[in-house]
Structures are given as structure tokens and as C-alpha cells.
Write an enzyme that holds these catalytic residues in place. Structure first.
Site, PDB file in Angstrom:
ATOM      1  N   SER A 128       0.854  -1.187   0.000  1.00 25.84           N
ATOM      2  CA  SER A 128       0.000   0.000   0.000  1.00 25.84           C
ATOM      3  C   SER A 128       0.893   1.241   0.000  1.00 25.84           C
ATOM      4  O   SER A 128       2.103   1.137   0.211  1.00 25.84           O
ATOM      5  CB  SER A 128      -0.870  -0.021   1.261  1.00 25.84           C
ATOM      6  OG  SER A 128      -1.747   1.068   1.295  1.00 25.84           O
ATOM      7  N   LYS A 129       0.341   2.389  -0.260  1.00 28.54           N
ATOM      8  CA  LYS A 129       1.105   3.634  -0.140  1.00 28.54           C
ATOM      9  C   LYS A 129       0.132   4.797  -0.078  1.00 28.54           C
ATOM     10  O   LYS A 129      -0.972   4.712  -0.612  1.00 28.54           O
ATOM     11  CB  LYS A 129       2.029   3.816  -1.359  1.00 28.54           C
ATOM     12  CG  LYS A 129       3.143   4.801  -1.137  1.00 28.54           C
ATOM     13  CD  LYS A 129       4.308   4.149  -0.437  1.00 28.54           C
ATOM     14  CE  LYS A 129       5.432   5.107  -0.178  1.00 28.54           C
ATOM     15  NZ  LYS A 129       6.632   4.405   0.299  1.00 28.54           N
TER      16      LYS A 129
END
Ligand code: NAD
Length: 467
Positions: free
Chosen positions: A103-104
Site C-alpha cells: 500500500s502507499k
């Protein structure tokens, strides 16, 4: 010359790796595309008006949960970049074997334009928006620091989660990179830079790799150029200088660089830069305002530690460094990667080189879930055992053990020693695993081998759970 975006570059690198993999095209496509990206606009009342901020959180792959990846604050942040960075997290987490998907997050903001109080308000509002959507949660999605954020922002986020989920006993594990007194773990702040140092040391333990670059010996006196003197760049430079006696001959920042062929004193340069916000008039070296030439100057090791796509098709041909260690995410574009490979440059790719941050984040998350510090149960027992051994040796030899040895035993093992040892092990293993995949599958470069190994691993996970 059209420039590929970071997302396009990443996708092309994946396609290249897929040529060496048996993963079917449908599974490969499933792995490549992000699962979901949330775009969030929110308002904060500051300086007597409502300011609207835009942020994103991308969940690239949930083949393992929670998903994990940093949140960056940067004016250049955008949806595509966040998706590319989230993809890198998926592959990075797979290759270093932490039990996470990728994720980011990103917030389009220049943090230097806001006071600390204002940044706190903005961060707390952003966190509320993400928490409401399960985009911050110890079991679902666990952010960490990235460019423009640090332990301070993580403490605000953790506090906001605690307020919104008071009954969650694992609340502290909702984010990593927190300050030590707020559920953080010693060694996290410097972990990415420390990991960069560890992986370079591992490279230097392989004589065949050194031979390819006509490098000899240890890191002592090797010339190193660093771009980006923030968290990652500063710590990598500091450890390589202090522990390994490497020479940091250039530090490149966004507003000018510092050059000293005899080696820059990293600590003094950091103090100066923190105080003045520039290297201009810094006595540790020669200031240079235009830095394009500095990136292409000759170093034994070049460490880009600032941002993506700084080496592209325009400057790649001019690069003279033999070894490039990607401390930043995506600093080399796809086209530049091809050019550098042809030139015989060895690149230790981001998905292993800067994995130290997520490795120590993993330790912090586990520690938060266990609610006990590492080494707490064993420390006294180990001490008693060592004491019995000393007594046995002394009684068998009739001599008393020198105090220096005894002190070493008596100091015991602190949590930070365990963290460093775990990090060192993960960085060594990551390098060796990728190197072995490269040799076994006759892949020409480390990056393609790293992606292949990561994709193969994720594919097994997808295939076993059904798509
Ligand atoms: P940071 O904000 O602490 O530092 C970045 C530094 O780069 C700043 O000093 C900034 O002024 C400088 N910079 C920005 N643009 C530049 C340019 N064009 N030329 C030269 N310098 C420039 O960020 P950080 O946490 O050190 O992250 C740096 C890179 O490392 C990013 O790509 C990030 O994604 C990656 N990374 C960070 C972590 C982490 O734990 N912080 C983990 C993995 C990867």
C-alpha cells in the site's frame, strides 16, 4: 523525448521480469493492477480560511493483510505515483518476507509552508478520513513514514486512531515509525539508511560481484556520492562513514550540493544543513549550486536517496559510477535502467536496497501486538546462564576471567541489538536470494531477478487462495 511516468516505468520493469517467470498472463495481470485507490479531498480551517487538501491511499495487493506502505507529503504527489509506490511495496514486502500486502499514501502538500501546529491539524484530518475508510487499521492497513513525514506525523496518526477506536487493544499497531515513547521501536528512524549500509556490506562480501566492477577490498576509502540528505540519505551516509570508513565525497540536495574529495564530515554537514537549509558557505566542502554534474561525477558508489526518476534517458549515459544503490524508490527510469545495464553498472534495486524501513516496521508492529519488548523474557535467564558458565570456567581453570570479558557478558542483549541483528539478517538474505535467482534463471540484472522472485511468490499466494 517523452518521459515515462513512474507507474509506466514500474509496469515495464514487471513485464521484463515476467519473461523469466512461469506465472500465467492472467495471474500476472491480477498482480500488476492495483486493487483500489482512494482519492480524498478534505478541508481544514487555517489562517482564517478553509484550505482544501488532496490525498491518496492505494491498496495495491491484499494477498496478505494488513497491507503496508508509507505516507509521503510532497507537492508532486499524485495518484499515479502513489499507485506505483504501492506496487513497489507489494514486491518489496514479498521479497524480504514480511507478511504484508502493498500500500502507499500521499498528500499533496509542501510541509515547509506550514507551522507544526498547522501540520498537526492537517495530519489529524487526513488520518480521520483514512481511518473512517479502514485505510488505517492494525489488521487492515498500516502506514509508516516516507518522504516529508517522520515519527512526529506517525504519533499524530496513532493518537487519532486511538481516539476513534478506544476499545482496540492493538491500537498502537495501526502505524509504524512512531516515537519510541509512543509505541515506536528503537532503530526504526534510521532503519532504511542502516539497511542500505547492510546491503552494501553484503555486496562487498561477494568477491565475484566486486570483480565485475573492478572494485577491491572493503568499503574503507571507497568514494560515495549521495543524493538527498533527509532521513534515508543522512543515515546511510553517517553509518557508511562512521562504521566502514567510506568517503562521502558528495552530497546533493535540491538547492545545491557539497563536494569534498577527502570526505565530508557527515555529522557536521547535517548540523549545518539543518541550521541553514542549504550547504552554501558550509565549511565541510565546496558548495556547488548546479547539481546536474554532481550526479554524473565519478564515485565507486552512487546512492540516490531523494525521489523518483532522477536518472533518466537524458543523464544515464553520462553516469560514471560503477555501483548504484537505490535508497530512494524508483530513482532510475525504465529507459535509464536499460542504458545503465548495457554500460555494465550494477544496480541494487529499491525493492531490496531500501527494505530496511519496512523490516524494522515489521518488528515494531509485532512488538505492539505482543505488548512486550523483545528480549524481556529471556534477558535475566540468559544472564544467569552466562554467569554459571563464567563460574564453571573460573573453577575449572582456577583463574578469574578478565573484567573486560565479564562486562561484555554482563551487559546482555538489549532490544536494539536484536533489532539490528534481525535487520542485518533480512538485508543479507534479500541480497543473496535475489543474487541466486539471477544466477539460476540466467537473468542479466538484479532488479529483474528481484521482481521475478517477488512475482513468483505472490502468484503462489494468489493461486492458493483462489482469485
Ligand atoms: P526525506 O523527506 O526525509 O528526505 C528527502 C530529501 O531529499 C530531503 O532532504 C529533500 O530536500 C531532498 N530532495 C528532494 N528533492 C531533491 C532533488 N531533486 N535533489 C536532491 N535532493 C532532493 O525523505 P526520506 O524518508 O529520506 O525518503 C527519501 C526516499 O527514500 C524516498 O524515495 C522514499 O520513498 C524512500 N524511502 C524512505 C523510507 C523511510 O523509511 N523514510 C523507506 C523506504 C524508502
Amino acid at each position: 523525448m517523452t518521459k515515462l511516468s513512474m507507474l509506466e516505468s514500474t509496469n515495464r520493469l514487471i513485464d521484463k521480469a515476467l519473461k523469466y517467470s512461469d506465472v500465467s498472463p492472467d495471474v500476472a495481470h491480477r498482480i500488476k493492477v492495483p486493487n483500489a485507490t482512494y482519492s480524498i479531498n478534505f478541508g481544514v480551517r487555517l489562517r482564517n480560511k478553509i484550505h482544501t487538501f488532496t490525498g491518496w491511499r492505494c491498496v495495491h495487493s491484499e494477498h496478505m493483510e494488513p497491507v503496508k506502505g508509507g505516507i509521503r507529503y510532497d507537492l508532486d504527489a499524485n495518484l499515479e505515483e502513489v499507485e506505483a509506490l504501492a506496487a513497489l511495496m507489494t514486491y518489496k514486502n514479498a521479497i524480504i518476507e514480511v507478511p504484508y500486502g502493498g500500500s502507499k499514501g500521499g498528500l499533496k502538500i509542501d510541509p515547509s509552508q506550514w507551522t507544526e501546529n498547522e501540520l498537526e491539524k492537517i495530519t489529524r484530518r487526513f488520518a480521520q478520513e483514512l481511518i473512517k475508510r479502514d485505510m488505517i487499521d492494525p489488521a487492515r492497513n498500516v502506514p509508516a513514514p516516507d518522504m516529508g513525514t517522520g515519527s512526529r506525523e506517525m504519533a499524530w496518526i496513532a493518537d487519532e486512531y486511538r481516539i476513534m477506536s478506544p476499545a482496540d487493544i492493538n491500537a498502537k499497531a495501526c502505524v509504524t515509525g512512531k516515537p519510541v515513547g509512543k509505541g515506536g521501536i528503537a532503530g526504526r528512524v534510521e532503519a532504511t539508511g542502516r539497511g542500505v549500509q547492510f546491503i552494501i556490506k553484503e555486496f562487498f562480501r561477494n568477491p565475484d560481484d566486486l570483480k565485475k566492477l573492478k572494485l577491491k577490498g572493503t568499503l574503507k576509502n571507497k568514494k560515495i556520492g549521495i543524493q538527498g540528505f533527509g532521513n534515508v540519505g543522512y543515515h546511510a551516509a553517517k553509518f557508511l562513514q562512521e562504521d566502514d570508513e567510506a568517503k562521502i565525497t558528495a552530497i546533493i540536495e535540491f538547492n545545491g550540493g557539497l563536494i569534498n574529495p577527502k570526505g565530508i564530515n557527515v555529522e557536521k554537514a547535517k548540523l549545518f544543513f539543518s541550521e541553514h537549509g542549504t550547504f552554501k558557505n558550509c565549511p565541510e566542502g565546496k558548495f556547488q549550486e548546479k547539481t546536474d554534474d554532481m550526479l554524473i561525477a565519478e564515485y565507486d558508489i552512487l546512492i540516490p536517496a531523494a525521489k523518483e526518476n532522477v536518472i533518466d534517458q537524458k543523464n544515464a549515459k553520462k553516469i560514471k559510477s560503477k555501483l548504484i544503490v537505490e535508497a530512494a524508490n524508483g530513482p532510475i527510469s525504465f529507459e535509464a535502467d536499460e542504458i545503465l545495464n548495457k554500460q555494465g553498472v550494477i544496480i541494487i534495486p529499491d525493492i531490496i536496497a531500501n527494505a530496511g524501513g519496512v523490516a524494522v516496521s515489521y518488528f515494531e508492529w509485532v512488538r505492539n501486538l505482543r505488548h512486550i519488548r523483545f528480549g524481556r523474557l529471556e534477558k535475566r535467564r540468559n544472564f544467569t546462564q552466562l554467569q554459571s558458565m563464567i563460574d564453571a570456567v573460573e573453577s575449572m581453570t582456577g583463574k578469574s576471567m578478565p573484567k573486560a570479558y565479564k562486562d561484555k557478558f554482563n551487559n546482555g542483549v538489549e532490544e536494539i541489538d536484536l533489532i539490528r541483528s534481525g535487520l542485518d539478517d533480512m538485508m543479507r538474505e534479500a541480497y543473496q536470494k535475489v543474487r541466486a535467482a539471477m544466477i539460476e534463471s540466467k537473468i542479466p540484472d538484479l532488479r529483474t531477478a528481484a521482481y521475478k522472485a517477488a512475482i513468483d511468490k505472490i502468484a503462489i499466494s494468489y493461486e492458493t487462495i483462489g482469485l
